[in-house]
Enzyme design. Structure first.
Site, short mmCIF file in Angstrom:
data_model
loop_
_atom_site.label_atom_id
_atom_site.label_comp_id
_atom_site.label_asym_id
_atom_site.label_seq_id
_atom_site.Cartn_x
_atom_site.Cartn_y
_atom_site.Cartn_z
N CYS A 89 53.05 36.24 38.65
CA CYS A 89 53.10 35.40 37.45
C CYS A 89 53.82 36.14 36.32
CB CYS A 89 51.72 34.92 37.06
SG CYS A 89 51.76 33.44 36.01
N HIS A 173 49.91 32.20 42.22
CA HIS A 173 48.79 33.14 42.32
C HIS A 173 48.11 33.07 43.68
CE1 HIS A 173 48.46 34.53 38.12
NE2 HIS A 173 48.89 33.33 37.78
N GLU A 175 46.71 35.34 45.14
CA GLU A 175 45.59 36.29 45.15
C GLU A 175 44.27 35.65 44.75
OE1 GLU A 175 46.62 36.44 40.75
OE2 GLU A 175 47.56 35.87 42.63
#
Length: 235
Positions: A89, A173, A175
């Protein structure tokens, strides 16, 4: 032991689901905050892996966040050497800017879970693990593709991932998706931000509960595949 340095631009945006594959790949993880004392003196070239996480600030808000200029300068030095670097990001936007590409406010805000569209190069890369999997998006800025980089994924609103040698930038994202990944902190006072993207905090939380486990599992597979392709530890 290999060393990974993780830069957190705010305390609540850390490795989340990416911690496990990085540690499993044999890296000792060190973490530093962009506002920590001494951050400006940290050597970005020394670590075997540099990871830049997200944050609510923008690359171009340099007057408000004076550490950005110094981070970009040190990041550019590392990227010029072609050393393994991952950005997520804001981290991806920092990589793009350090490589000379424009980072600007995008035409729309992307917030919530949605799949990314892989390019042909993306389908032949570790990002294939994300194919068809809704992952979390939380951004309003976009980056141009740096010179020499290969686009791996996009959405209708933004370029989502590129690679340049051992440098990987992810706008989305992958993660995120575990219960302990700080989504609650992201959602605090985010009602207006979410509404500007045509969604609600309640919808994001519900999708996190429903889609998060598959998203973070795919993200871990993707990152493990990318890490496996990196060069061996430097002497």
């Amino acid at each position: 032991m290999k060393r990974a340095l993780v830069v957190r631009h705010v305390p609540y945006e850390g490795l989340a689901g990416f911690a496990a594959p990085i540690e499993a790949a044999g890296y000792a993880v060190e973490r530093v905050g962009a506002t920590d004392a001494g951050f400006g003196a940290i050597d970005f070239v020394a670590p075997d892996l540099l990871v830049l996480m997200g944050g609510p600030m923008a690359v171009y808000e340099r007057d408000e966040y004076p550490w950005i200029d110094g981070e970009l300068d040190r990041l550019a030095e590392r990227l010029a050497a072609g050393l393994p670097t991952l950005g997520v990001c804001l981290g991806a936007q920092m990589i793009a800017a350090a490589l000379g590409a424009k980072v600007v406010q995008g035409p729309v805000r992307e917030v919530g879970f949605a799949p990314i569209d892989l390019t042909e190069a993306g389908r032949g890369s570790p990002l294939a693990a994300l194919d068809g999997v809704p992952v979390l998006h939380w951004h309003g800025d976009v980056f141009d593709l740096p010179d020499g980089a290969t686009l791996l994924a996009r959405t209708a609103a933004a370029q989502q991932a590129f690679v340049l040698g051992d440098i990987l930038a992810l706008q989305c994202h992958p993660e995120m998706g575990d219960p302990g990944d700080h989504l609650d902190r992201w959602c605090r006072n985010a009602d207006d931000y979410a509404a500007g993207a045509g969604t609600t905090v309640a919808a994001i939380r519900a999708d996190h509960d429903r889609l998060g486990p598959a998203a973070v599992a795919a993200g871990r597979r993707m990152l493990a595949g990318w890490l496996a392709g990196l060069p061996v530890k430097r002497l």
